[in-house]
Each structure stands twice: as C-alpha cells, then as structure tokens.
Design an enzyme around this catalytic site. Sequence first.
Site, PDB file in Angstrom:
ATOM      1  CG  HIS A   1      -0.282   0.426   2.474  1.00 35.28           C
ATOM      2  ND1 HIS A   1       0.522  -0.431   3.174  1.00 35.28           N
ATOM      3  CD2 HIS A   1      -0.271   1.595   3.152  1.00 35.28           C
ATOM      4  CE1 HIS A   1       0.988   0.180   4.244  1.00 35.28           C
ATOM      5  NE2 HIS A   1       0.537   1.415   4.253  1.00 35.28           N
TER       6      HIS A   1
HETATM    7  C1  UD1 Z   1      -2.324   5.817   5.587  1.00 34.65           C
HETATM    8  C2  UD1 Z   1      -1.033   6.280   6.266  1.00 34.65           C
HETATM    9  C3  UD1 Z   1      -0.015   5.160   6.225  1.00 34.65           C
HETATM   10  C4  UD1 Z   1      -0.591   3.878   6.775  1.00 34.65           C
HETATM   11  C5  UD1 Z   1      -1.861   3.531   6.017  1.00 34.65           C
HETATM   12  C6  UD1 Z   1      -2.492   2.261   6.515  1.00 34.65           C
HETATM   13  C7  UD1 Z   1      -0.486   8.676   6.027  1.00 34.65           C
HETATM   14  C8  UD1 Z   1       0.409   9.650   5.369  1.00 34.65           C
HETATM   15  N1  UD1 Z   1      -0.428   7.421   5.573  1.00 34.65           N
HETATM   16  O1  UD1 Z   1      -2.008   5.577   4.208  1.00 34.65           O
HETATM   17  O2  UD1 Z   1       1.109   5.521   6.996  1.00 34.65           O
HETATM   18  O3  UD1 Z   1       0.349   2.838   6.656  1.00 34.65           O
HETATM   19  O4  UD1 Z   1      -2.782   4.622   6.186  1.00 34.65           O
HETATM   20  O5  UD1 Z   1      -3.598   1.921   5.760  1.00 34.65           O
HETATM   21  O6  UD1 Z   1      -1.211   9.058   6.916  1.00 34.65           O
HETATM   22  N2  UD1 Z   1      -9.102   5.163   0.984  1.00 34.65           N
HETATM   23  C9  UD1 Z   1     -10.302   4.529   0.892  1.00 34.65           C
HETATM   24  N3  UD1 Z   1     -10.972   4.227   2.053  1.00 34.65           N
HETATM   25  C10 UD1 Z   1     -10.488   4.533   3.273  1.00 34.65           C
HETATM   26  C11 UD1 Z   1      -9.251   5.209   3.350  1.00 34.65           C
HETATM   27  C12 UD1 Z   1      -8.570   5.504   2.215  1.00 34.65           C
HETATM   28  O7  UD1 Z   1     -10.778   4.222  -0.180  1.00 34.65           O
HETATM   29  O8  UD1 Z   1     -11.136   4.211   4.292  1.00 34.65           O
HETATM   30  C13 UD1 Z   1      -8.348   5.464  -0.257  1.00 34.65           C
HETATM   31  C14 UD1 Z   1      -8.619   6.839  -0.788  1.00 34.65           C
HETATM   32  O9  UD1 Z   1      -8.596   6.767  -2.168  1.00 34.65           O
HETATM   33  C15 UD1 Z   1      -7.420   7.635  -0.321  1.00 34.65           C
HETATM   34  C16 UD1 Z   1      -6.321   6.590  -0.351  1.00 34.65           C
HETATM   35  O10 UD1 Z   1      -6.959   5.365   0.004  1.00 34.65           O
HETATM   36  O11 UD1 Z   1      -7.175   8.730  -1.105  1.00 34.65           O
HETATM   37  C17 UD1 Z   1      -5.205   6.854   0.599  1.00 34.65           C
HETATM   38  O12 UD1 Z   1      -5.705   7.052   1.948  1.00 34.65           O
HETATM   39  P1  UD1 Z   1      -4.852   7.909   2.996  1.00 34.65           P
HETATM   40  O13 UD1 Z   1      -5.492   7.889   4.329  1.00 34.65           O
HETATM   41  O14 UD1 Z   1      -4.492   9.236   2.421  1.00 34.65           O
HETATM   42  O15 UD1 Z   1      -3.476   7.116   3.068  1.00 34.65           O
HETATM   43  P2  UD1 Z   1      -3.143   5.557   3.104  1.00 34.65           P
HETATM   44  O16 UD1 Z   1      -2.473   5.198   1.826  1.00 34.65           O
HETATM   45  O17 UD1 Z   1      -4.302   4.740   3.559  1.00 34.65           O
END
Ligand code: UD1
Length: 377
Positions: free
Chosen positions: A205
């Site tokens: 991820h």
């Molecule tokens: C975040 C953390 C990372 C952690 C990871 C665990 C930061 C910078 N990164 O990364 O350290 O290892 O969580 O999962 O805070 N999305 C969904 N549903 C959700 C959440 C996210 O679809 O419930 C998708 C969205 O398209 C979003 C993307 O995932 O834009 C990234 O989500 P985000 O919270 O920005 O970062 P993660 O990659 O999940």
Amino acid sequence: MTRVICVAGARPNYMKIKPVMDALERRGAEVVLVHTGQHYDPAMNDVFFADLGIRPPDRFLGVGSGSHAEQTGRVMTAFEPLIDEVSPDIVVVVGDINSTLACALVTAKAGPLLAHVEAGLRSRDWSMPEEVNRVATDRVSDYLLAPSPDAADNLRAEGYREDQIHLVGNVMIDTLLTNLERARASAVLDEYGLAKGEYGLVTLHRPANVDDPEVLSGLLKALGEIAGRLPLVLPVHPRASRRLAEIGVPGGIRLVPPAGYLDFIALQDSARVVLTDSGGIQEETTALGVPCVTLRDNTERPITVEQGTNVLAGRDPARIVSTVHRVLDTPPAPRRPDLWDGRASDRIADVLLEGGTASTRPRPTDQPRATDRPLPI
Ligand code: UD1
C-alpha cells in the site's frame, strides 16, 4: 482525575490506541477517544472497532481522504476547538500517519501535554510521508514513548533529554498477544481454502510501491514468479485496488478484500512467509515468528531485522525473488525483542499518570534542553 484525549485516525492506529486506553482507564483516568476519520471504509475501520472491542469514538471528526495538506489541515481545524472544549491534561497520539502529526501540532500550541506512542522510529528516508510525520511529531512531544532501544537511541542522538524518553515496549504486540487465541479461532483459512504453511501472504500500500504503474508492474512480476513455488494471497488496500485492476495480477496470486484484525492475524500466523511494505506487519511477524520479506529499501524498525524474522528485499524484482527463495529455504530464527511482552501499555499509563494530575506537573519541554545544537535530522 486526569483527562486524556486518545487520537486514532486510520487502520494501523486502532490496535495501538486500544491497549493504551484500557491501561489508562484501569488506573482511573478519564479517556476521550477522538477518531479523525482519515480511514472511513467499513473494511478499513468498523471491522477493527468490532474485532478489538473498541467503544464507538466519543468524537468523530470525519476528515476523509485528500492531499497531505488537505488531510492534515482538516484534522487540525477540526481538532483545535475540541481541545478547548474537552480541556484535556494530556493528548496521546500513536504512530506516524497524517492524523498523528495534525493533532500533535495543535496540542503543542494549545497547552496540554503531548505523548507520542511509537516515538523515535526512523527510516531516514525523507521520501516517506510517515518519516516527516514521525520526526515532526517527536519534536513537539513532551513524552516520547519508544518501542525499542534503537528508537530511544535515535532520540538521544537527536538531542532529546533523558527525562522525555521512555523505553516502554511495543503496544501493537500488547494487542497481538491479547487477541492471538481469538485470531487462531478465525474461519478465514477455511473460507479461502488455505492450509497452514502452504501459502504466502502479501500486502502492498505504500505510495512508493503502488502509485507508480512501472514500480507496481515490477513488483507483480516478482510476485508472479514466487507464486510458481508458493501460492500467494493479497488482501487489497483501497489505495492499490484501482492500479492492481488496471495492470492485472499474474496467476497464483489471489486478490481478496482487506481483512479484519483477527482474520489478518490468523492469515499471518499460518503463512509460510509474509511479503509486505507495511511497518506494523514487520513487527507482528517478528512476534509470531513468521518469516517476513519487506518490499522496501529501508525500515524504521531495524530491530525486526536484527532480532526478528524480517529481511529487507528492496523493490528490485530479481532481488525480491531471490530473497524469498532464500528465506523459504532457510527461514530466519526469530527472537521476540525485550519489552514486546504484552505490557507496554501498562508502562505507558504508569509514565503518563505518575504523580497524579498531569496539569499540576511542569511540562518536560519547559525545561531547558540538554543541547541547543540543531537536531541532526
Ligand atoms: C495511511 C497512512 C499510512 C498507513 C496507512 C495504513 C499517512 C500519510 N499514511 O495511508 O502511513 O500505513 O494509512 O492503511 O497518513 N481510501 C479509501 N478508504 C479509506 C481510506 C482511504 O478508499 O477508508 C483510499 C482513498 O482513495 C485515499 C487513499 O486510500 O485517497 C489513501 O488514503 P490515505 O489515508 O491518504 O493514506 P493511506 O495510503 O491509507
């Protein structure tokens, strides 16, 4: 009574905050659980609250996804008035996600004491957003709660004072040990037709691995070769799902939905090898004694390599394949690090609550710093 805000925002926070909340409440503290809403999909969120028995958050900020600045800014804007309203003595943040940093910055300016659980981890890779979040959160924290001696050493090297640094152990392992028997009762292996020791488990991820199609294609090529020897199961993080669908995965790799906490521990515990770019999974595999191959060039958790089952393979496909073959032929001998004993959260609660109400104590950061030299980071 000491009032403590505990902050959680995304999947890897929930298993870290739960034992800390419990240990604080067992000692009579009033805990207010704030969920920032950084993760919101039921599979990334609700299932963890149910599996871990976390009560519904007392406050939900609902920030959702966005760019780093948008997400961090939204958490800060929503958290600031809440600090005024709740008036906590201490705010506890965990890990290294954007919500961690956002709540840390607000707390440091608003007045309550700030405690960082998992302080001192360093990858020294500034291209990782988490590295920025870790270093900046530690810099404004009063209590630096380190999971391992290397983390405490990093903090000393950066000039923090001894009375700020507390080597407490790993709260993620508190939760793992508490729930291991329940996890082993999970039906997930049957559901996927898997047998113990006869599959590899993969997670991907990190933006550096899944956002660039060329890098992801290389990783999938390596996984396809490995799947020729050992079938692989890959629970898909939402961040990676679109690209995986676009590129397509080689045969022998089975994509499954994100797993809940208990199912995922069961999948790790019975895997012959785990391939991951996660941080916490490097720790859980070490505690479980399951070989782990990390698909990154560096780790902020070197103790999992030095004492545990973790091997860094980087992102070069040929090196990944050869590393996995080597690990399958000669699995590393595990040793669970000291203080990964299930009692880290008790030690944290003792540190935070010692001496009664926190607000009557001077902030550790009010003391003159041991050194005024710029931090070498
Ligand atoms: C975040 C953390 C990372 C952690 C990871 C665990 C930061 C910078 N990164 O990364 O350290 O290892 O969580 O999962 O805070 N999305 C969904 N549903 C959700 C959440 C996210 O679809 O419930 C998708 C969205 O398209 C979003 C993307 O995932 O834009 C990234 O989500 P985000 O919270 O920005 O970062 P993660 O990659 O999940």
